[in-house]
Design an enzyme around this catalytic site. Structure first.
Site, PDB file in Angstrom:
ATOM      1  N   TYR A  16       0.824  -1.213   0.000  1.00 41.64           N
ATOM      2  CA  TYR A  16       0.000   0.000   0.000  1.00 41.64           C
ATOM      3  C   TYR A  16       0.856   1.259   0.000  1.00 41.64           C
ATOM      4  CZ  TYR A  16      -4.252  -2.657   0.548  1.00 41.64           C
ATOM      5  OH  TYR A  16      -5.307  -3.499   0.311  1.00 41.64           O
ATOM      6  N   GLY A  18       4.646   1.179  -0.784  1.00 40.24           N
ATOM      7  CA  GLY A  18       5.666   1.100  -1.838  1.00 40.24           C
ATOM      8  C   GLY A  18       5.086   1.377  -3.220  1.00 40.24           C
ATOM      9  N   ASN A  95       6.464  -4.614   5.325  1.00 36.76           N
ATOM     10  CA  ASN A  95       5.498  -4.607   6.426  1.00 36.76           C
ATOM     11  C   ASN A  95       6.203  -4.709   7.788  1.00 36.76           C
ATOM     12  OD1 ASN A  95       5.946  -6.939   4.762  1.00 36.76           O
ATOM     13  ND2 ASN A  95       4.732  -8.142   6.165  1.00 36.76           N
ATOM     14  N   ALA A 168      -2.479   8.645   3.741  1.00 39.38           N
ATOM     15  CA  ALA A 168      -3.606   7.883   4.287  1.00 39.38           C
ATOM     16  C   ALA A 168      -4.230   7.103   3.142  1.00 39.38           C
ATOM     17  CB  ALA A 168      -4.634   8.820   4.913  1.00 39.38           C
ATOM     18  N   LYS A 220       7.062   9.980  13.217  1.00 41.21           N
ATOM     19  CA  LYS A 220       6.028   9.188  12.540  1.00 41.21           C
ATOM     20  C   LYS A 220       5.125   8.487  13.567  1.00 41.21           C
ATOM     21  CE  LYS A 220       3.657   6.750   9.785  1.00 41.21           C
ATOM     22  NZ  LYS A 220       2.612   7.315   8.946  1.00 41.21           N
ATOM     23  N   CYS A 276      -2.154   0.539  10.763  1.00 38.11           N
ATOM     24  CA  CYS A 276      -1.073   1.256  11.464  1.00 38.11           C
ATOM     25  C   CYS A 276      -1.401   1.863  12.822  1.00 38.11           C
ATOM     26  CB  CYS A 276      -0.509   2.319  10.547  1.00 38.11           C
ATOM     27  SG  CYS A 276       0.296   1.567   9.125  1.00 38.11           S
ATOM     28  N   ARG A 438     -21.389   5.236  11.265  1.00 35.38           N
ATOM     29  CA  ARG A 438     -20.556   6.282  10.659  1.00 35.38           C
ATOM     30  C   ARG A 438     -21.260   7.629  10.616  1.00 35.38           C
ATOM     31  NH1 ARG A 438     -15.050   5.350   9.805  1.00 35.38           N
ATOM     32  NH2 ARG A 438     -14.807   3.160   9.334  1.00 35.38           N
TER      33      ARG A 438
HETATM   34  P1  NAD Z   1       2.105  -4.193   2.855  1.00 38.00           P
HETATM   35  O1  NAD Z   1       2.021  -5.414   3.658  1.00 38.00           O
HETATM   36  O2  NAD Z   1       0.962  -3.765   1.976  1.00 38.00           O
HETATM   37  O3  NAD Z   1       3.384  -4.312   1.873  1.00 38.00           O
HETATM   38  C1  NAD Z   1       4.634  -4.787   2.280  1.00 38.00           C
HETATM   39  C2  NAD Z   1       5.206  -5.645   1.155  1.00 38.00           C
HETATM   40  O4  NAD Z   1       6.573  -5.965   1.475  1.00 38.00           O
HETATM   41  C3  NAD Z   1       4.496  -6.994   0.964  1.00 38.00           C
HETATM   42  O5  NAD Z   1       3.990  -7.078  -0.351  1.00 38.00           O
HETATM   43  C4  NAD Z   1       5.595  -8.045   1.232  1.00 38.00           C
HETATM   44  O6  NAD Z   1       5.507  -9.171   0.395  1.00 38.00           O
HETATM   45  C5  NAD Z   1       6.864  -7.250   0.926  1.00 38.00           C
HETATM   46  N1  NAD Z   1       8.053  -7.793   1.568  1.00 38.00           N
HETATM   47  C6  NAD Z   1       8.240  -8.122   2.866  1.00 38.00           C
HETATM   48  N2  NAD Z   1       9.496  -8.543   3.064  1.00 38.00           N
HETATM   49  C7  NAD Z   1      10.135  -8.488   1.882  1.00 38.00           C
HETATM   50  C8  NAD Z   1      11.465  -8.784   1.462  1.00 38.00           C
HETATM   51  N3  NAD Z   1      12.390  -9.198   2.325  1.00 38.00           N
HETATM   52  N4  NAD Z   1      11.779  -8.625   0.148  1.00 38.00           N
HETATM   53  C9  NAD Z   1      10.846  -8.187  -0.730  1.00 38.00           C
HETATM   54  N5  NAD Z   1       9.576  -7.871  -0.383  1.00 38.00           N
HETATM   55  C10 NAD Z   1       9.229  -8.025   0.906  1.00 38.00           C
HETATM   56  O7  NAD Z   1       2.498  -3.012   3.849  1.00 38.00           O
HETATM   57  P2  NAD Z   1       2.194  -1.436   3.685  1.00 38.00           P
HETATM   58  O8  NAD Z   1       0.807  -1.123   4.103  1.00 38.00           O
HETATM   59  O9  NAD Z   1       2.688  -0.976   2.347  1.00 38.00           O
HETATM   60  O10 NAD Z   1       3.135  -0.855   4.838  1.00 38.00           O
HETATM   61  C11 NAD Z   1       4.540  -0.856   4.706  1.00 38.00           C
HETATM   62  C12 NAD Z   1       5.123   0.005   5.813  1.00 38.00           C
HETATM   63  O11 NAD Z   1       4.677   1.360   5.659  1.00 38.00           O
HETATM   64  C13 NAD Z   1       4.726  -0.410   7.224  1.00 38.00           C
HETATM   65  O12 NAD Z   1       5.813  -0.180   8.075  1.00 38.00           O
HETATM   66  C14 NAD Z   1       3.604   0.550   7.577  1.00 38.00           C
HETATM   67  O13 NAD Z   1       3.542   0.790   8.960  1.00 38.00           O
HETATM   68  C15 NAD Z   1       4.031   1.818   6.857  1.00 38.00           C
HETATM   69  N6  NAD Z   1       2.939   2.723   6.477  1.00 38.00           N
HETATM   70  C16 NAD Z   1       1.781   2.221   5.957  1.00 38.00           C
HETATM   71  C17 NAD Z   1       0.785   3.102   5.533  1.00 38.00           C
HETATM   72  C18 NAD Z   1      -0.506   2.597   4.952  1.00 38.00           C
HETATM   73  O14 NAD Z   1      -1.362   3.417   4.699  1.00 38.00           O
HETATM   74  N7  NAD Z   1      -0.670   1.309   4.710  1.00 38.00           N
HETATM   75  C19 NAD Z   1       0.991   4.474   5.609  1.00 38.00           C
HETATM   76  C20 NAD Z   1       2.195   4.938   6.126  1.00 38.00           C
HETATM   77  C21 NAD Z   1       3.162   4.053   6.547  1.00 38.00           C
HETATM   78  C1  UGA Z   2      -3.322   6.925   8.900  1.00 35.78           C
HETATM   79  C2  UGA Z   2      -2.779   8.355   8.938  1.00 35.78           C
HETATM   80  O1  UGA Z   2      -3.850   9.265   8.662  1.00 35.78           O
HETATM   81  C3  UGA Z   2      -1.672   8.539   7.906  1.00 35.78           C
HETATM   82  O2  UGA Z   2      -1.109   9.851   8.030  1.00 35.78           O
HETATM   83  C4  UGA Z   2      -0.591   7.497   8.147  1.00 35.78           C
HETATM   84  O3  UGA Z   2       0.420   7.595   7.160  1.00 35.78           O
HETATM   85  C5  UGA Z   2      -1.201   6.112   8.094  1.00 35.78           C
HETATM   86  O4  UGA Z   2      -2.252   6.024   9.094  1.00 35.78           O
HETATM   87  C6  UGA Z   2      -0.230   5.020   8.409  1.00 35.78           C
HETATM   88  O5  UGA Z   2       0.785   5.244   9.038  1.00 35.78           O
HETATM   89  O6  UGA Z   2      -0.585   3.913   8.012  1.00 35.78           O
HETATM   90  P1  UGA Z   2      -5.012   5.573   7.386  1.00 35.78           P
HETATM   91  O7  UGA Z   2      -4.963   4.590   8.495  1.00 35.78           O
HETATM   92  O8  UGA Z   2      -4.788   5.095   6.008  1.00 35.78           O
HETATM   93  O9  UGA Z   2      -3.917   6.716   7.634  1.00 35.78           O
HETATM   94  O10 UGA Z   2      -6.416   6.326   7.388  1.00 35.78           O
HETATM   95  P2  UGA Z   2      -7.060   7.472   8.308  1.00 35.78           P
HETATM   96  O11 UGA Z   2      -7.790   8.396   7.430  1.00 35.78           O
HETATM   97  O12 UGA Z   2      -6.083   8.063   9.238  1.00 35.78           O
HETATM   98  O13 UGA Z   2      -8.141   6.652   9.143  1.00 35.78           O
HETATM   99  C7  UGA Z   2      -7.766   5.740  10.137  1.00 35.78           C
HETATM  100  C8  UGA Z   2      -9.001   5.208  10.833  1.00 35.78           C
HETATM  101  O14 UGA Z   2      -9.593   6.221  11.657  1.00 35.78           O
HETATM  102  C9  UGA Z   2     -10.107   4.761   9.874  1.00 35.78           C
HETATM  103  O15 UGA Z   2     -10.700   3.590  10.361  1.00 35.78           O
HETATM  104  C10 UGA Z   2     -11.070   5.924   9.882  1.00 35.78           C
HETATM  105  O16 UGA Z   2     -12.380   5.546   9.555  1.00 35.78           O
HETATM  106  C11 UGA Z   2     -10.947   6.377  11.322  1.00 35.78           C
HETATM  107  N1  UGA Z   2     -11.333   7.788  11.514  1.00 35.78           N
HETATM  108  C12 UGA Z   2     -10.575   8.779  10.975  1.00 35.78           C
HETATM  109  C13 UGA Z   2     -12.459   8.101  12.250  1.00 35.78           C
HETATM  110  O17 UGA Z   2     -13.170   7.205  12.749  1.00 35.78           O
HETATM  111  N2  UGA Z   2     -12.789   9.418  12.430  1.00 35.78           N
HETATM  112  C14 UGA Z   2     -12.053  10.423  11.915  1.00 35.78           C
HETATM  113  O18 UGA Z   2     -12.413  11.614  12.114  1.00 35.78           O
HETATM  114  C15 UGA Z   2     -10.915  10.101  11.164  1.00 35.78           C
END
Ligand code: NAD
Ligand code: UGA
Length: 459
Positions: A16, A18, A95, A168, A220, A276, A438
């Site tokens: 999500y 990368g 991840n 987000a 973060k 997260c 909601r």
């Molecule tokens: P994700 O699980 O969607 O993606 C991670 C990918 O890494 C997977 O496809 C997995 O197969 C791959 N992977 C793991 N180990 C590997 C390796 N050794 N070599 C190659 N590929 C490998 O995770 P994500 O949601 O993209 O989150 C990644 C990081 O970013 C986490 O630390 C998360 O906390 C952070 N983050 C996520 C969000 C979000 O909105 N999802 C937002 C901000 C930060």
């Molecule tokens: C959140 C942060 O907003 C990002 O800045 C951050 O990068 C990311 O986490 C992360 O580190 O993964 P995300 O989880 O994708 O993003 O979505 P948000 O919009 O923050 O919502 C998180 C949860 O809170 C959802 O379930 C949403 O429905 C809920 N929420 C959010 C509420 O219930 N009320 C609100 O007013 C806002």
């Protein structure tokens, strides 16, 4: 100092973060060649799929960005080592979920994927490589990454930076294209400026913040903790509104009009989900305990406790309103993703609420425009079925609502705010309910159609 712009970037992890992040970098920097690699061949195949509606991550606008760059300067591949060897900058975007066993189980982040990817970089990199932590990591993880890279072979050298991602889900492309800030933590000025030079293609300089590496890692975690805290705060007030006759929307407006507080993130709901918030706060709690800060740990832990209380509370009140039993009753869940505009269900409040209601014997019909039945099955840990204590995917609202006792609105998908309540209510068994967790349904229309309506935070 004139920064040296990297020519080739590799990103480990096509998830999500990368996928969308690298797609936007490739879009904004056509002169940089970007390769996103992953061990998961199925995921990579979907990123390469001709049919852009099958990309493994659903984000509004992402298909158009990928269409512009893929095959030009954006590539998706399983050839991890090859892409690292060719790159002068490698992002670690793997991840980092909560540990499920061993030391720190249930709280600390599991760093095995970060360690594995750092080891692969150590093995495969050639020449000087800037390694960028994109994943959300515990404070001082960079030390471990540096230690792994420290055993460099002749001909290799490394600089390590922290560059956490703040996008987000559901608004990833917009967030990446116009970020509030980009955070770069590190010690090596040349490496910092090389990374800043990438973002400078589209992000104003004053929004590119440079800090020390530990502040960046903690910045973060703290940002997510503050955001989640607001959600738990408003949900606690919602429960109080329901008990006291106040209305949480009006209270939120009253609070949010104070410019020191601001109106965002004050929407009451079924509790926060997503991969997260909970993981990052629990990680913060774990680190606080590690440093002997028990009170600080307890303070943040409460944000998570209140969140799970809110989820159980909603399931409980559904049972109470339906005469104390849902055994054998047909309930429709409107939405399963943790928020609208994403296919992600990780830590979705719908999972806990569904489990509680199945435990009570209900039959759930689950409708979500982007979540597959296979994903729901994995999340609930049971295959679809009929009868008591079961769930089934529903093809349409009409099919789900026929003979149903209640609808539970759990994800604020736009289409659920446009439901034809007269037609839907006519299909249900009376007395019929709408539980709007909601606060996004047209309540007036639902009431006019003869439904009993409960809305979160409405006293
Ligand atoms: P994700 O699980 O969607 O993606 C991670 C990918 O890494 C997977 O496809 C997995 O197969 C791959 N992977 C793991 N180990 C590997 C390796 N050794 N070599 C190659 N590929 C490998 O995770 P994500 O949601 O993209 O989150 C990644 C990081 O970013 C986490 O630390 C998360 O906390 C952070 N983050 C996520 C969000 C979000 O909105 N999802 C937002 C901000 C930060
Ligand atoms: C959140 C942060 O907003 C990002 O800045 C951050 O990068 C990311 O986490 C992360 O580190 O993964 P995300 O989880 O994708 O993003 O979505 P948000 O919009 O923050 O919502 C998180 C949860 O809170 C959802 O379930 C949403 O429905 C809920 N929420 C959010 C509420 O219930 N009320 C609100 O007013 C806002």
């Amino acid at each position: 100092m004139a920064a040296q712009l990297p020519r080739r970037i590799c990103c480990i992890g096509a998830g999500y973060v990368g996928g969308p992040t690298m797609a936007v970098i490739a879009d904004r920097c056509p002169q940089i060649d970007v390769t996103v690699v992953d061990l998961n061949a199925e995921r990579i195949a979907l990123w390469n799929h001709d049919d852009l509606s099958r990309l493994p991550v659903y984000e509004p606008g992402l298909d158009a960005v990928v269409a512009r760059c893929r095959g030009r300067n954006l590539h998706f591949s399983t050839a991890v080592e090859e892409a690292i060897a060719a790159a002068d900058m490698v992002f670690l975007s793997v991840n980092t979920p909560t540990k499920t066993r061993g030391l720190g189980a249930g709280q600390a982040s599991d760093l095995k994927w970060i360690e594995a990817s750092a080891r692969t970089v150590a093995k495969a990199a050639r020449g000087h490589t800037i390694v960028v932590e994109k994943s959300t990591l515990p404070v001082r993880t960079a030390e471990a990454v540096k230690a792994i890279l420290g055993c460099a072979e002749p001909g290799q050298s490394f600089a390590v930076l922290s560059n956490p991602e703040f996008l987000a889900e559901g608004t990833a492309v917009a967030d990446l294209e116009a970020p509030d800030r980009v955070l770069i933590g590190g010690e090596d000025p040349e490496a910092i400026e090389a990374l800043a030079a990438i973002y400078a293609h589209w992000v104003p300089q004053q929004r590119i913040l440079r800090t020390n590496i530990w502040s960046s890692e903690l910045g973060k975690l703290a940002a997510n903790a503050f955001l989640a805290q607001r959600v738990s705060s408003i949900n606690s007030i919602a429960a109080f509104c329901e008990a006291s006759g106040a209305d949480v929307n009006e209270v939120a407006r009253a609070i949010g009009s104070d410019s020191r507080i601001g109106p965002k993130f004050l929407k009451a709901g079924p509790g926060f989900g997503g991969s997260c918030f909970q993981k990052d706060i629990l990680n913060l709690v774990y680190l606080c305990r590690h440093y002997g800060l028990q009170e600080v740990a307890g303070y943040w832990e409460q944000v998570v406790s209140l969140n799970s209380w809110q989820q159980h509370r909603i399931a409980r009140l559904v049972v109470q309103r339906l005469f104390g039993t849902v055994t054998g009753k047909r309930l429709v869940l409107l939405g399963f993703a943790f928020k609208a505009d994403t296919n992600d269900t990780r830590a979705s409040p719908a999972i806990q609420i569904a489990r509680d209601l199945i435990e009570e014997g209900a039959h759930l019909q689950i409708l979500d425009p982007k979540v597959s039945p296979a994903q729901i099955e994995a999340d609930l840990g049971q295959p679809p079925g009929q009868g008591e204590a079961s769930w089934a995917p529903c093809a349409s609202l009409e099919q789900g609502a026929t003979g149903a006792d209640a609808l539970l609105l759990l994800t604020e998908w736009q289409q659920f705010s446009r439901i034809d309540w007269a037609a839907t209510a006519a299909l249900m068994r009376r007395p019929a309910w709408l539980f709007d967790a909601r606060g996004s349904a047209d309540q007036q229309a639902a009431r006019a159609a003869g439904l009993n309506v409960w809305r979160v935070g409405e006293g």
